[in-house]
Design a protein around this motif. Structure first.
Motif, short mmCIF file in Angstrom:
data_model
loop_
_atom_site.label_atom_id
_atom_site.label_comp_id
_atom_site.label_asym_id
_atom_site.label_seq_id
_atom_site.Cartn_x
_atom_site.Cartn_y
_atom_site.Cartn_z
N ALA A 1 0.82 -1.22 0.00
CA ALA A 1 0.00 0.00 0.00
C ALA A 1 0.85 1.27 0.00
O ALA A 1 0.39 2.32 -0.45
N ASP A 2 2.09 1.16 0.50
CA ASP A 2 3.00 2.31 0.50
C ASP A 2 3.84 2.41 -0.76
O ASP A 2 4.56 3.39 -0.94
N TRP A 3 3.80 1.39 -1.61
CA TRP A 3 4.51 1.41 -2.89
C TRP A 3 4.00 2.59 -3.70
O TRP A 3 2.79 2.83 -3.82
N GLY A 4 4.90 3.34 -4.29
CA GLY A 4 4.58 4.62 -4.91
C GLY A 4 3.33 4.67 -5.76
O GLY A 4 2.42 5.48 -5.49
N PRO A 5 3.20 3.84 -6.81
CA PRO A 5 2.02 3.95 -7.68
C PRO A 5 0.72 3.59 -6.97
O PRO A 5 -0.33 4.17 -7.28
N VAL A 6 0.77 2.65 -6.03
CA VAL A 6 -0.44 2.29 -5.27
C VAL A 6 -0.82 3.42 -4.31
O VAL A 6 -1.99 3.82 -4.23
N LYS A 7 0.16 3.95 -3.61
CA LYS A 7 -0.10 5.04 -2.68
C LYS A 7 -0.67 6.25 -3.41
O LYS A 7 -1.59 6.92 -2.91
N TYR A 8 -0.14 6.54 -4.58
CA TYR A 8 -0.60 7.68 -5.37
C TYR A 8 -2.09 7.54 -5.70
O TYR A 8 -2.87 8.47 -5.51
N HIS A 9 -2.47 6.36 -6.20
CA HIS A 9 -3.87 6.17 -6.58
C HIS A 9 -4.79 6.07 -5.37
O HIS A 9 -5.96 6.47 -5.46
N MET A 10 -4.29 5.58 -4.26
CA MET A 10 -5.08 5.60 -3.03
C MET A 10 -5.37 7.03 -2.60
O MET A 10 -6.47 7.36 -2.15
N GLY A 11 -4.37 7.89 -2.76
CA GLY A 11 -4.58 9.29 -2.42
C GLY A 11 -5.62 9.95 -3.31
O GLY A 11 -6.44 10.74 -2.83
N LEU A 12 -5.61 9.62 -4.58
CA LEU A 12 -6.61 10.17 -5.49
C LEU A 12 -8.01 9.64 -5.19
O LEU A 12 -9.01 10.37 -5.35
N ALA A 13 -8.09 8.39 -4.76
CA ALA A 13 -9.39 7.75 -4.53
C ALA A 13 -10.08 8.26 -3.28
O ALA A 13 -11.31 8.19 -3.18
N GLY A 14 -9.32 8.77 -2.32
CA GLY A 14 -9.91 9.23 -1.06
C GLY A 14 -9.83 8.16 0.01
O GLY A 14 -9.67 6.97 -0.28
N PRO A 15 -9.95 8.58 1.28
CA PRO A 15 -9.72 7.65 2.39
C PRO A 15 -10.67 6.46 2.45
O PRO A 15 -10.25 5.36 2.81
N GLN A 16 -11.94 6.66 2.10
CA GLN A 16 -12.89 5.55 2.20
C GLN A 16 -12.57 4.47 1.17
O GLN A 16 -12.51 3.27 1.49
N ALA A 17 -12.39 4.88 -0.07
CA ALA A 17 -12.06 3.91 -1.12
C ALA A 17 -10.69 3.28 -0.86
O ALA A 17 -10.49 2.08 -1.11
N ALA A 18 -9.74 4.07 -0.37
CA ALA A 18 -8.40 3.54 -0.08
C ALA A 18 -8.46 2.47 1.00
O ALA A 18 -7.77 1.44 0.91
N ALA A 19 -9.28 2.68 2.01
CA ALA A 19 -9.42 1.68 3.08
C ALA A 19 -10.00 0.38 2.54
O ALA A 19 -9.55 -0.71 2.90
N LYS A 20 -11.00 0.49 1.68
CA LYS A 20 -11.59 -0.71 1.09
C LYS A 20 -10.60 -1.41 0.16
O LYS A 20 -10.54 -2.65 0.12
N ALA A 21 -9.83 -0.63 -0.58
CA ALA A 21 -8.82 -1.21 -1.46
C ALA A 21 -7.77 -1.96 -0.64
O ALA A 21 -7.31 -3.04 -1.04
N LYS A 22 -7.42 -1.41 0.50
CA LYS A 22 -6.41 -2.05 1.34
C LYS A 22 -6.94 -3.36 1.93
O LYS A 22 -6.20 -4.35 2.03
N GLN A 23 -8.21 -3.39 2.29
CA GLN A 23 -8.83 -4.62 2.76
C GLN A 23 -8.82 -5.68 1.66
O GLN A 23 -8.51 -6.86 1.90
N ALA A 24 -9.18 -5.26 0.45
CA ALA A 24 -9.17 -6.18 -0.69
C ALA A 24 -7.75 -6.67 -0.98
O ALA A 24 -7.55 -7.85 -1.34
N LEU A 25 -6.79 -5.79 -0.83
CA LEU A 25 -5.39 -6.15 -1.04
C LEU A 25 -4.95 -7.24 -0.07
O LEU A 25 -4.35 -8.24 -0.46
N ALA A 26 -5.27 -7.05 1.20
CA ALA A 26 -4.89 -8.04 2.22
C ALA A 26 -5.51 -9.40 1.91
O ALA A 26 -4.85 -10.44 2.02
N LYS A 27 -6.78 -9.38 1.53
CA LYS A 27 -7.46 -10.64 1.21
C LYS A 27 -6.82 -11.33 0.01
O LYS A 27 -6.64 -12.56 0.00
N ALA A 28 -6.45 -10.54 -0.98
CA ALA A 28 -5.86 -11.10 -2.20
C ALA A 28 -4.47 -11.68 -1.95
O ALA A 28 -4.04 -12.59 -2.66
N LEU A 29 -3.76 -11.15 -0.95
CA LEU A 29 -2.42 -11.63 -0.65
C LEU A 29 -2.41 -12.94 0.13
O LEU A 29 -1.40 -13.66 0.14
#
Length: 270
Positions: A220-248
Protein backbone atom coordinates in the motif's frame (compact mmCIF):
# COMPACT_ATOMS: atom_id res chain seq x y z
CA UNK A 1 22.84 18.00 -15.13
CA UNK A 2 20.60 17.90 -18.18
CA UNK A 3 17.16 16.30 -17.66
CA UNK A 4 14.35 15.81 -20.16
CA UNK A 5 12.37 13.25 -18.15
CA UNK A 6 11.32 15.92 -15.66
CA UNK A 7 8.24 14.12 -14.28
CA UNK A 8 10.34 11.04 -13.56
CA UNK A 9 13.04 13.17 -11.95
CA UNK A 10 10.44 14.71 -9.67
CA UNK A 11 9.04 11.30 -8.67
CA UNK A 12 12.37 9.60 -8.10
CA UNK A 13 13.75 12.52 -6.10
CA UNK A 14 10.48 12.75 -4.16
CA UNK A 15 8.35 10.14 -2.42
CA UNK A 16 9.01 7.32 -4.91
CA UNK A 17 12.78 7.51 -4.68
CA UNK A 18 12.73 8.14 -0.94
CA UNK A 19 10.60 5.03 -0.37
CA UNK A 20 12.88 2.86 -2.49
CA UNK A 21 15.94 4.26 -0.71
CA UNK A 22 14.45 3.71 2.75
CA UNK A 23 13.46 0.13 1.90
CA UNK A 24 16.30 -0.93 -0.38
CA UNK A 25 16.62 -4.42 1.12
CA UNK A 26 12.89 -5.03 0.63
CA UNK A 27 12.94 -3.93 -2.99
CA UNK A 28 16.01 -6.08 -3.58
CA UNK A 29 14.11 -9.03 -2.06
CA UNK A 30 11.39 -8.32 -4.63
CA UNK A 31 13.69 -8.15 -7.63
CA UNK A 32 16.96 -9.96 -6.87
CA UNK A 33 15.66 -13.26 -8.20
CA UNK A 34 15.96 -11.74 -11.67
CA UNK A 35 19.63 -10.70 -11.32
CA UNK A 36 21.00 -13.94 -12.72
CA UNK A 37 19.30 -13.42 -16.07
CA UNK A 38 21.37 -10.27 -16.65
CA UNK A 39 24.62 -11.19 -14.91
CA UNK A 40 25.16 -14.28 -17.06
CA UNK A 41 25.67 -11.99 -20.08
CA UNK A 42 28.59 -10.09 -18.52
CA UNK A 43 32.15 -11.18 -19.27
CA UNK A 44 35.22 -10.67 -17.04
CA UNK A 45 36.64 -7.89 -19.23
CA UNK A 46 33.38 -6.00 -19.69
CA UNK A 47 32.92 -2.38 -18.75
CA UNK A 48 29.30 -2.33 -17.60
CA UNK A 49 26.76 0.51 -17.73
CA UNK A 50 23.72 0.01 -15.47
CA UNK A 51 20.81 2.20 -16.59
CA UNK A 52 18.36 3.25 -13.87
CA UNK A 53 20.57 1.57 -11.28
CA UNK A 54 18.54 2.70 -8.27
CA UNK A 55 20.00 1.44 -4.99
CA UNK A 56 22.75 -0.29 -6.94
CA UNK A 57 22.50 -4.00 -6.07
CA UNK A 58 22.79 -5.14 -9.69
CA UNK A 59 25.60 -2.62 -10.32
CA UNK A 60 27.63 -4.01 -7.42
CA UNK A 61 27.10 -7.57 -8.61
CA UNK A 62 28.04 -6.59 -12.17
CA UNK A 63 31.27 -5.06 -10.87
CA UNK A 64 32.06 -8.42 -9.28
CA UNK A 65 31.63 -10.19 -12.63
CA UNK A 66 33.05 -7.64 -15.08
CA UNK A 67 36.03 -5.28 -15.19
CA UNK A 68 34.09 -2.29 -13.89
CA UNK A 69 30.53 -1.05 -13.48
CA UNK A 70 28.96 2.41 -13.64
CA UNK A 71 25.42 3.05 -12.45
CA UNK A 72 23.39 6.04 -13.64
CA UNK A 73 20.07 7.13 -12.17
CA UNK A 74 17.90 10.22 -11.71
CA UNK A 75 17.34 9.60 -7.99
CA UNK A 76 19.63 11.33 -5.50
CA UNK A 77 18.13 9.43 -2.51
CA UNK A 78 18.72 6.05 -4.14
CA UNK A 79 22.21 6.95 -5.33
CA UNK A 80 23.13 7.88 -1.76
CA UNK A 81 22.19 4.36 -0.70
CA UNK A 82 23.99 2.87 -3.71
CA UNK A 83 27.25 4.64 -2.83
CA UNK A 84 26.97 3.60 0.81
CA UNK A 85 26.37 -0.05 -0.07
CA UNK A 86 29.29 -0.02 -2.54
CA UNK A 87 31.82 1.62 -0.21
CA UNK A 88 34.03 -1.48 -0.30
CA UNK A 89 33.65 -2.17 -4.05
CA UNK A 90 36.58 -0.39 -5.75
CA UNK A 91 35.53 -0.85 -9.38
CA UNK A 92 32.03 0.63 -9.18
CA UNK A 93 30.91 4.25 -9.62
CA UNK A 94 27.53 5.97 -9.52
CA UNK A 95 26.43 9.07 -11.41
CA UNK A 96 23.24 11.10 -11.21
CA UNK A 97 21.84 11.80 -14.64
CA UNK A 98 19.16 11.25 -17.25
CA UNK A 99 20.33 8.41 -19.50
CA UNK A 100 18.28 9.81 -22.37
CA UNK A 101 20.61 12.81 -22.70
CA UNK A 102 23.61 12.01 -20.48
CA UNK A 103 26.91 12.84 -22.24
CA UNK A 104 28.41 9.36 -22.06
CA UNK A 105 31.84 9.05 -23.62
CA UNK A 106 31.35 7.31 -26.95
CA UNK A 107 32.36 3.65 -26.95
CA UNK A 108 33.21 3.65 -23.25
CA UNK A 109 31.19 0.55 -22.26
CA UNK A 110 30.96 -3.01 -23.50
CA UNK A 111 27.49 -3.85 -22.20
CA UNK A 112 24.50 -1.85 -20.98
CA UNK A 113 22.23 -3.56 -18.44
CA UNK A 114 19.16 -2.67 -16.43
CA UNK A 115 16.82 -4.28 -13.93
CA UNK A 116 13.44 -2.63 -14.47
CA UNK A 117 15.00 0.80 -14.93
CA UNK A 118 14.38 1.54 -18.61
CA UNK A 119 10.58 1.77 -18.89
CA UNK A 120 10.07 5.47 -18.24
CA UNK A 121 11.87 7.43 -20.96
CA UNK A 122 9.97 10.34 -22.50
CA UNK A 123 11.53 9.48 -25.87
CA UNK A 124 12.74 5.87 -25.77
CA UNK A 125 14.25 5.93 -29.27
CA UNK A 126 16.36 8.95 -28.34
CA UNK A 127 17.30 7.33 -25.03
CA UNK A 128 18.43 4.05 -26.54
CA UNK A 129 20.25 5.88 -29.32
CA UNK A 130 22.21 7.69 -26.63
CA UNK A 131 22.88 4.43 -24.78
CA UNK A 132 24.05 2.74 -27.99
CA UNK A 133 26.47 5.62 -28.60
CA UNK A 134 28.03 4.84 -25.21
CA UNK A 135 28.75 1.25 -26.28
CA UNK A 136 31.75 -0.11 -28.13
CA UNK A 137 31.21 -1.15 -31.75
CA UNK A 138 30.76 -4.77 -30.64
CA UNK A 139 28.79 -3.78 -27.53
CA UNK A 140 25.66 -5.49 -26.25
CA UNK A 141 22.66 -4.77 -24.12
CA UNK A 142 20.72 -6.99 -21.69
CA UNK A 143 17.88 -5.59 -19.65
CA UNK A 144 14.77 -6.66 -17.76
CA UNK A 145 11.40 -4.99 -18.20
CA UNK A 146 7.86 -5.74 -17.09
CA UNK A 147 5.54 -7.96 -19.07
CA UNK A 148 1.84 -7.28 -19.24
CA UNK A 149 0.40 -7.99 -15.81
CA UNK A 150 -2.64 -9.79 -17.16
CA UNK A 151 -2.78 -13.40 -15.89
CA UNK A 152 0.09 -12.88 -13.42
CA UNK A 153 0.12 -12.96 -9.62
CA UNK A 154 0.62 -9.20 -9.49
CA UNK A 155 -2.24 -8.74 -11.92
CA UNK A 156 -4.45 -10.80 -9.58
CA UNK A 157 -3.64 -8.39 -6.76
CA UNK A 158 -4.46 -5.34 -8.87
CA UNK A 159 -7.68 -6.98 -10.03
CA UNK A 160 -8.73 -7.41 -6.40
CA UNK A 161 -8.32 -3.68 -5.80
CA UNK A 162 -9.87 -2.76 -9.14
CA UNK A 163 -13.30 -1.90 -7.74
CA UNK A 164 -11.71 0.93 -5.75
CA UNK A 165 -8.52 1.85 -7.64
CA UNK A 166 -7.41 1.89 -11.28
CA UNK A 167 -4.51 -0.32 -12.26
CA UNK A 168 -1.48 1.83 -11.36
CA UNK A 169 0.70 0.58 -14.19
CA UNK A 170 -0.86 2.57 -17.02
CA UNK A 171 -1.83 1.13 -20.37
CA UNK A 172 0.80 -0.84 -22.27
CA UNK A 173 2.80 1.68 -24.23
CA UNK A 174 3.35 4.01 -21.29
CA UNK A 175 4.58 3.76 -17.73
CA UNK A 176 5.99 0.57 -16.15
CA UNK A 177 4.52 -1.65 -18.88
CA UNK A 178 5.83 0.45 -21.76
CA UNK A 179 7.88 -2.49 -23.08
CA UNK A 180 5.36 -5.21 -22.34
CA UNK A 181 4.85 -5.77 -26.08
CA UNK A 182 7.96 -7.43 -27.60
CA UNK A 183 7.06 -6.11 -31.05
CA UNK A 184 7.16 -2.53 -29.77
CA UNK A 185 10.42 -3.21 -27.94
CA UNK A 186 12.04 -4.56 -31.09
CA UNK A 187 10.76 -1.57 -33.08
CA UNK A 188 12.13 0.98 -30.58
CA UNK A 189 15.53 -0.68 -30.32
CA UNK A 190 15.82 -1.15 -34.08
CA UNK A 191 14.99 2.52 -34.62
CA UNK A 192 17.74 3.33 -32.10
CA UNK A 193 20.24 1.35 -34.15
CA UNK A 194 20.38 -1.93 -32.21
CA UNK A 195 20.47 -5.29 -34.01
CA UNK A 196 19.52 -8.88 -33.23
CA UNK A 197 16.85 -7.96 -30.68
CA UNK A 198 15.40 -10.86 -28.70
CA UNK A 199 12.82 -10.92 -25.90
CA UNK A 200 12.71 -13.97 -23.62
CA UNK A 201 10.11 -14.35 -20.89
CA UNK A 202 11.66 -15.15 -17.51
CA UNK A 203 10.19 -15.74 -14.04
CA UNK A 204 11.33 -15.45 -10.43
CA UNK A 205 9.79 -15.40 -6.98
CA UNK A 206 9.27 -11.94 -5.52
CA UNK A 207 9.08 -11.52 -1.74
CA UNK A 208 6.63 -8.81 -0.66
CA UNK A 209 6.69 -9.23 3.12
CA UNK A 210 7.08 -11.48 6.15
CA UNK A 211 3.36 -12.16 6.34
CA UNK A 212 0.10 -10.80 4.93
CA UNK A 213 -0.03 -7.83 7.31
CA UNK A 214 3.54 -6.82 6.56
CA UNK A 215 3.11 -7.29 2.81
CA UNK A 216 -0.14 -5.31 2.79
CA UNK A 217 1.47 -2.31 4.48
CA UNK A 218 4.46 -2.39 2.13
CA UNK A 219 2.32 -2.85 -0.99
CA UNK A 220 0.00 0.00 0.00
CA UNK A 221 3.00 2.31 0.50
CA UNK A 222 4.51 1.41 -2.89
CA UNK A 223 4.58 4.62 -4.91
CA UNK A 224 2.02 3.95 -7.68
CA UNK A 225 -0.44 2.29 -5.27
CA UNK A 226 -0.10 5.04 -2.68
CA UNK A 227 -0.60 7.68 -5.37
CA UNK A 228 -3.87 6.17 -6.58
CA UNK A 229 -5.08 5.60 -3.03
CA UNK A 230 -4.58 9.29 -2.42
CA UNK A 231 -6.61 10.17 -5.49
CA UNK A 232 -9.39 7.75 -4.53
CA UNK A 233 -9.91 9.23 -1.06
CA UNK A 234 -9.72 7.65 2.39
CA UNK A 235 -12.89 5.55 2.20
CA UNK A 236 -12.06 3.91 -1.12
CA UNK A 237 -8.40 3.54 -0.08
CA UNK A 238 -9.42 1.68 3.08
CA UNK A 239 -11.59 -0.71 1.09
CA UNK A 240 -8.82 -1.21 -1.46
CA UNK A 241 -6.41 -2.05 1.34
CA UNK A 242 -8.83 -4.62 2.76
CA UNK A 243 -9.17 -6.18 -0.69
CA UNK A 244 -5.39 -6.15 -1.04
CA UNK A 245 -4.89 -8.04 2.22
CA UNK A 246 -7.46 -10.64 1.21
CA UNK A 247 -5.86 -11.10 -2.20
CA UNK A 248 -2.42 -11.63 -0.65
CA UNK A 249 -3.57 -14.45 1.63
CA UNK A 250 -3.16 -17.27 -0.95
CA UNK A 251 0.45 -16.20 -1.50
CA UNK A 252 1.51 -16.46 2.14
CA UNK A 253 3.98 -19.23 2.94
CA UNK A 254 5.63 -20.07 6.29
CA UNK A 255 8.67 -18.04 5.16
CA UNK A 256 7.15 -15.03 3.39
CA UNK A 257 4.51 -13.68 1.05
CA UNK A 258 5.75 -14.67 -2.41
CA UNK A 259 4.36 -13.73 -5.80
CA UNK A 260 5.68 -15.24 -9.01
CA UNK A 261 7.10 -12.38 -11.03
CA UNK A 262 7.32 -12.21 -14.82
CA UNK A 263 9.70 -10.16 -16.96
CA UNK A 264 11.10 -9.86 -20.44
CA UNK A 265 14.83 -10.35 -20.75
CA UNK A 266 15.71 -8.18 -23.73
CA UNK A 267 19.03 -8.63 -25.50
CA UNK A 268 20.46 -6.72 -28.45
CA UNK A 269 23.72 -5.91 -30.18
CA UNK A 270 24.99 -2.39 -30.83
Amino acid sequence: MSIVNSAQAEAWNGYEGQHWAAHDSRYDAMNSGFNQFVLEHIGPDDRVLDIGCGNGQLTRLAAGVGRSATGVDLSAPMLSVARLRAADVPNVTFTQGDAQVFPFEAGSFDIAISRFGIMFFADPVAAFTNIRRALASDGRMAFLCMTSLQDTDLGTIFDAMGEYLPWPTGADGSGPTSFADPARTESVLSDAGFRDVTCTRVQADQIWGRDVEDATEFFADWGPVKYHMGLAGPQAAAKAKQALAKALEPFETPEAVKLRGHAWLVRANA
